[in-house]
Design a protein around this motif. Structure first.
Motif, PDB file in Angstrom:
ATOM      1  N   MET A   1       0.846  -1.171   0.000  1.00  0.00           N
ATOM      2  CA  MET A   1       0.000   0.000   0.000  1.00  0.00           C
ATOM      3  C   MET A   1       0.893   1.237   0.000  1.00  0.00           C
ATOM      4  O   MET A   1       1.833   1.328   0.788  1.00  0.00           O
ATOM      5  CB  MET A   1      -0.905  -0.020   1.236  1.00  0.00           C
ATOM      6  N   ASN A   2       0.619   2.154  -0.884  1.00  0.00           N
ATOM      7  CA  ASN A   2       1.378   3.396  -0.996  1.00  0.00           C
ATOM      8  C   ASN A   2       0.734   4.464  -0.121  1.00  0.00           C
ATOM      9  O   ASN A   2      -0.401   4.864  -0.363  1.00  0.00           O
ATOM     10  CB  ASN A   2       1.415   3.885  -2.439  1.00  0.00           C
ATOM     11  N   ILE A   3       1.488   4.912   0.897  1.00  0.00           N
ATOM     12  CA  ILE A   3       0.995   5.934   1.805  1.00  0.00           C
ATOM     13  C   ILE A   3       2.186   6.715   2.347  1.00  0.00           C
ATOM     14  O   ILE A   3       3.202   6.124   2.727  1.00  0.00           O
ATOM     15  CB  ILE A   3       0.150   5.300   2.931  1.00  0.00           C
TER      16      ILE A   3
ATOM     17  N   GLN B   1       0.391  11.558   5.166  1.00  0.00           N
ATOM     18  CA  GLN B   1      -0.943  10.951   5.135  1.00  0.00           C
ATOM     19  C   GLN B   1      -1.175  10.110   6.390  1.00  0.00           C
ATOM     20  O   GLN B   1      -2.274  10.120   6.952  1.00  0.00           O
ATOM     21  CB  GLN B   1      -1.115  10.107   3.875  1.00  0.00           C
TER      22      GLN B   1
ATOM     23  N   ASP C   1      -5.054  -3.387   4.049  1.00  0.00           N
ATOM     24  CA  ASP C   1      -5.309  -3.235   2.613  1.00  0.00           C
ATOM     25  C   ASP C   1      -6.016  -1.912   2.350  1.00  0.00           C
ATOM     26  O   ASP C   1      -6.680  -1.354   3.222  1.00  0.00           O
ATOM     27  CB  ASP C   1      -6.131  -4.413   2.074  1.00  0.00           C
ATOM     28  N   ILE C   2      -5.854  -1.422   1.154  1.00  0.00           N
ATOM     29  CA  ILE C   2      -6.369  -0.101   0.798  1.00  0.00           C
ATOM     30  C   ILE C   2      -7.890  -0.056   0.828  1.00  0.00           C
ATOM     31  O   ILE C   2      -8.470   0.961   1.212  1.00  0.00           O
ATOM     32  CB  ILE C   2      -5.809   0.367  -0.582  1.00  0.00           C
ATOM     33  N   ASP C   3      -8.552  -1.133   0.458  1.00  0.00           N
ATOM     34  CA  ASP C   3     -10.010  -1.122   0.437  1.00  0.00           C
ATOM     35  C   ASP C   3     -10.596  -0.890   1.827  1.00  0.00           C
ATOM     36  O   ASP C   3     -11.520  -0.092   2.002  1.00  0.00           O
ATOM     37  CB  ASP C   3     -10.554  -2.423  -0.152  1.00  0.00           C
TER      38      ASP C   3
ATOM     39  N   LEU D   1      -5.232   8.793  -1.650  1.00  0.00           N
ATOM     40  CA  LEU D   1      -4.967   7.375  -1.386  1.00  0.00           C
ATOM     41  C   LEU D   1      -5.532   6.491  -2.486  1.00  0.00           C
ATOM     42  O   LEU D   1      -4.897   5.527  -2.907  1.00  0.00           O
ATOM     43  CB  LEU D   1      -5.530   6.972  -0.021  1.00  0.00           C
ATOM     44  N   TYR D   2      -6.701   6.831  -2.946  1.00  0.00           N
ATOM     45  CA  TYR D   2      -7.325   6.053  -4.039  1.00  0.00           C
ATOM     46  C   TYR D   2      -6.439   6.100  -5.274  1.00  0.00           C
ATOM     47  O   TYR D   2      -6.161   5.070  -5.902  1.00  0.00           O
ATOM     48  CB  TYR D   2      -8.712   6.602  -4.340  1.00  0.00           C
ATOM     49  N   ASN D   3      -5.957   7.283  -5.629  1.00  0.00           N
ATOM     50  CA  ASN D   3      -5.141   7.435  -6.842  1.00  0.00           C
ATOM     51  C   ASN D   3      -3.753   6.796  -6.683  1.00  0.00           C
ATOM     52  O   ASN D   3      -3.191   6.308  -7.657  1.00  0.00           O
ATOM     53  CB  ASN D   3      -4.990   8.909  -7.195  1.00  0.00           C
ATOM     54  N   GLN D   4      -3.189   6.813  -5.496  1.00  0.00           N
ATOM     55  CA  GLN D   4      -1.867   6.241  -5.258  1.00  0.00           C
ATOM     56  C   GLN D   4      -1.878   4.716  -5.277  1.00  0.00           C
ATOM     57  O   GLN D   4      -0.840   4.098  -5.484  1.00  0.00           O
ATOM     58  CB  GLN D   4      -1.342   6.677  -3.884  1.00  0.00           C
ATOM     59  N   ASN D   5      -3.027   4.146  -5.027  1.00  0.00           N
ATOM     60  CA  ASN D   5      -3.086   2.695  -4.907  1.00  0.00           C
ATOM     61  C   ASN D   5      -3.977   2.144  -5.971  1.00  0.00           C
ATOM     62  O   ASN D   5      -4.164   1.079  -6.261  1.00  0.00           O
ATOM     63  CB  ASN D   5      -3.586   2.305  -3.519  1.00  0.00           C
TER      64      ASN D   5
END
Length: 62
Positions: free
Chosen positions: A1-3, A7, A21-23, A58-62
């Motif tokens: 996960m990219n953060i 953030q 997980d990102i979801d 976050l949505y766009n990064q992952n």
């Protein structure tokens, strides 16, 4: 996960746990936006705008 660290700090500020997980993270973030992010007329307040921007990042990064 990219953060990013920035953030992570914002998530901690609003007491949002960093999920595995990102979801799950995005669902938790959406819940927080719903909880504190709206004015009486259902427009985004200051916190809502910040959290929505974070959600989008976050949505766009992952």
């Amino acid at each position: 996960m990219n953060i990013t660290d920035e953030q992570k700090k914002m998530l901690a500020k609003y007491d949002i746990a960093i999920a595995n997980d990102i979801d799950t993270l995005l669902l938790d973030l959406d819940d927080k936006i719903t909880e504190i992010g709206f004015n009486a007329d259902y427009s985004l307040n200051e916190s809502g705008v910040k959290l929505q921007k974070l959600y989008d990042e976050l949505y766009n990064q992952n």
